[in-house]
Motif scaffolding. Sequence first.
Motif, PDB file in Angstrom:
ATOM      1  N   GLY A   6      25.335  37.890  34.793  1.00 16.26           N
ATOM      2  CA  GLY A   6      26.375  38.745  34.255  1.00 16.26           C
ATOM      3  C   GLY A   6      25.864  39.604  33.115  1.00 16.26           C
ATOM      4  O   GLY A   6      24.744  40.101  33.132  1.00 16.26           O
ATOM      5  N   ASN A   7      26.682  39.754  32.088  1.00  7.38           N
ATOM      6  CA  ASN A   7      26.305  40.552  30.923  1.00  7.38           C
ATOM      7  C   ASN A   7      26.373  39.668  29.686  1.00  7.38           C
ATOM      8  O   ASN A   7      27.428  39.500  29.080  1.00  7.38           O
ATOM      9  N   TRP A   8      25.228  39.065  29.332  1.00  5.38           N
ATOM     10  CA  TRP A   8      25.198  38.163  28.179  1.00  5.38           C
ATOM     11  C   TRP A   8      25.346  38.929  26.875  1.00  5.38           C
ATOM     12  O   TRP A   8      25.761  38.353  25.865  1.00  5.38           O
ATOM     13  N   ASP A   9      25.061  40.224  26.863  1.00  7.74           N
ATOM     14  CA  ASP A   9      25.279  41.012  25.646  1.00  7.74           C
ATOM     15  C   ASP A   9      26.774  41.189  25.377  1.00  7.74           C
ATOM     16  O   ASP A   9      27.224  41.077  24.232  1.00  7.74           O
ATOM     17  N   PHE A  47      23.442  50.319  28.146  1.00 12.62           N
ATOM     18  CA  PHE A  47      23.279  51.641  27.547  1.00 12.62           C
ATOM     19  C   PHE A  47      24.550  52.107  26.832  1.00 12.62           C
ATOM     20  O   PHE A  47      24.480  52.864  25.875  1.00 12.62           O
ATOM     21  N   ARG A  48      25.717  51.645  27.300  1.00 12.02           N
ATOM     22  CA  ARG A  48      26.982  52.117  26.759  1.00 12.02           C
ATOM     23  C   ARG A  48      27.628  51.156  25.763  1.00 12.02           C
ATOM     24  O   ARG A  48      28.522  51.551  25.014  1.00 12.02           O
ATOM     25  N   LEU A  49      27.194  49.891  25.762  1.00 10.09           N
ATOM     26  CA  LEU A  49      27.915  48.856  25.016  1.00 10.09           C
ATOM     27  C   LEU A  49      28.086  49.175  23.525  1.00 10.09           C
ATOM     28  O   LEU A  49      29.162  48.905  22.971  1.00 10.09           O
ATOM     29  N   PRO A  50      27.073  49.732  22.853  1.00 12.88           N
ATOM     30  CA  PRO A  50      27.275  50.013  21.414  1.00 12.88           C
ATOM     31  C   PRO A  50      28.389  51.018  21.139  1.00 12.88           C
ATOM     32  O   PRO A  50      28.861  51.104  19.999  1.00 12.88           O
ATOM     33  N   THR A  51      28.792  51.782  22.150  1.00  9.26           N
ATOM     34  CA  THR A  51      29.853  52.759  21.937  1.00  9.26           C
ATOM     35  C   THR A  51      31.232  52.187  22.241  1.00  9.26           C
ATOM     36  O   THR A  51      32.237  52.857  21.975  1.00  9.26           O
ATOM     37  N   THR A  85      21.560  43.224  47.942  1.00  9.46           N
ATOM     38  CA  THR A  85      21.971  44.562  47.511  1.00  9.46           C
ATOM     39  C   THR A  85      23.068  44.464  46.459  1.00  9.46           C
ATOM     40  O   THR A  85      23.035  45.161  45.437  1.00  9.46           O
ATOM     41  N   ARG A  86      24.050  43.580  46.673  1.00  8.16           N
ATOM     42  CA  ARG A  86      25.117  43.403  45.679  1.00  8.16           C
ATOM     43  C   ARG A  86      24.539  42.886  44.360  1.00  8.16           C
ATOM     44  O   ARG A  86      25.000  43.271  43.275  1.00  8.16           O
ATOM     45  N   ALA A  87      23.547  42.011  44.450  1.00  9.54           N
ATOM     46  CA  ALA A  87      22.935  41.472  43.237  1.00  9.54           C
ATOM     47  C   ALA A  87      22.200  42.562  42.463  1.00  9.54           C
ATOM     48  O   ALA A  87      22.257  42.594  41.226  1.00  9.54           O
ATOM     49  N   VAL A  88      21.511  43.446  43.157  1.00  6.00           N
ATOM     50  CA  VAL A  88      20.817  44.533  42.467  1.00  6.00           C
ATOM     51  C   VAL A  88      21.836  45.498  41.854  1.00  6.00           C
ATOM     52  O   VAL A  88      21.640  46.022  40.751  1.00  6.00           O
ATOM     53  N   GLN A  89      22.939  45.723  42.554  1.00  4.17           N
ATOM     54  CA  GLN A  89      23.998  46.558  41.987  1.00  4.17           C
ATOM     55  C   GLN A  89      24.610  45.893  40.749  1.00  4.17           C
ATOM     56  O   GLN A  89      24.954  46.570  39.771  1.00  4.17           O
ATOM     57  N   SER A  90      24.750  44.566  40.782  1.00  6.90           N
ATOM     58  CA  SER A  90      25.243  43.837  39.617  1.00  6.90           C
ATOM     59  C   SER A  90      24.276  43.992  38.448  1.00  6.90           C
ATOM     60  O   SER A  90      24.685  44.209  37.297  1.00  6.90           O
ATOM     61  N   TYR A  91      22.973  43.902  38.742  1.00  7.86           N
ATOM     62  CA  TYR A  91      21.969  44.072  37.694  1.00  7.86           C
ATOM     63  C   TYR A  91      22.003  45.507  37.164  1.00  7.86           C
ATOM     64  O   TYR A  91      21.866  45.738  35.944  1.00  7.86           O
ATOM     65  N   ALA A  92      22.214  46.487  38.036  1.00  5.08           N
ATOM     66  CA  ALA A  92      22.340  47.874  37.589  1.00  5.08           C
ATOM     67  C   ALA A  92      23.573  48.033  36.700  1.00  5.08           C
ATOM     68  O   ALA A  92      23.546  48.784  35.715  1.00  5.08           O
ATOM     69  N   ARG A  93      24.644  47.320  37.025  1.00  8.78           N
ATOM     70  CA  ARG A  93      25.832  47.367  36.174  1.00  8.78           C
ATOM     71  C   ARG A  93      25.499  46.832  34.780  1.00  8.78           C
ATOM     72  O   ARG A  93      25.966  47.378  33.772  1.00  8.78           O
ATOM     73  N   TYR A  94      24.705  45.756  34.730  1.00  7.36           N
ATOM     74  CA  TYR A  94      24.302  45.242  33.420  1.00  7.36           C
ATOM     75  C   TYR A  94      23.628  46.343  32.603  1.00  7.36           C
ATOM     76  O   TYR A  94      23.939  46.546  31.421  1.00  7.36           O
TER      77      TYR A  94
END
Length: 311
Positions: A127-130, A87-91, A73-82
Amino acid sequence: MSGTLAARLTDAGFAAGWHAVRLLPEPAARGAFDRAGRWAAGRDGTGIRQLRANLRVATGGRLSEPELAALTTRAVQSYARYWQEAFRLPTLSSERIVAGTEMVGLEHLEKARAGGRPLVMALPHSGNWDAAGVWFIDWLDGPFMTVAERLRPESLYERFLAYRESLGFRVVPLTGGPRPSTEVLRDWLRAGGVTCLLVDRNLGSGGVPVQFLGRSATLPGGAALLAAQTGAALVPAVCQFTERGWRVVLSPEVPVDGPGRLKDRVAGAMQSVADAFAPSIADRPEDWHMLGRIWPDVPPDPPRGTAAGEA
């Protein structure tokens, strides 16, 4: 539902996400995606069950089933955070991303760059490779090149291409481009460039056999081959989340030169890359977003409440 309609709906969903999530206050967006992650974990679809099976391997089989379910569950939440961050990173300003990123082992990059060498960064889906890429562009004071799997529909691929290029990446398609991606990457490196490649899942028919997290797997050998052909430094990197930002754990350069056949040197280098990934994945398994099958003998778990022999 037809495949064409499903593809169009998928693309429309991503388009709506990219627009709507940027309008939400950040705490609201994070809370919504956190709840969505819990909901997705509870649905126990095939990808979630494969993730659970993969995490069982990553944790050495030491967790009880309730503990493993909680980790999943924590891993899926981590993936949802990614995805929320995607969606927000360009801003977000690059200054904020750079300030919120902790680099562990930066000396390994500095050593290669001080010698005037190109770089091949090898990463897992963690994590977030972007976000790490935004930090990396700031550190390089210029772009790096990466490869993107060709998604369907084409409009979705174009959307992801535009997203990553908006962050400053140079992106070439894995297949279907005017030139083979390996040729483009090789030329880029020989001109002194840097490339970042995700290498913890083999999508082609070839690959290099390795022992990964204690089991036999096949990883793509392109990162090591490119380093051997261009003299680039091959540096493994694992991205992780922190409470308010990001962490990247860098390992020492993996050698690919020396005596012996090129095929054997590439295989040995990819084994070293797999070995370098293992401690960081074991340290933060919830940030390893591997919902696909990477070990031939590790299929998805059976649905919850179903005995393994009944699956």
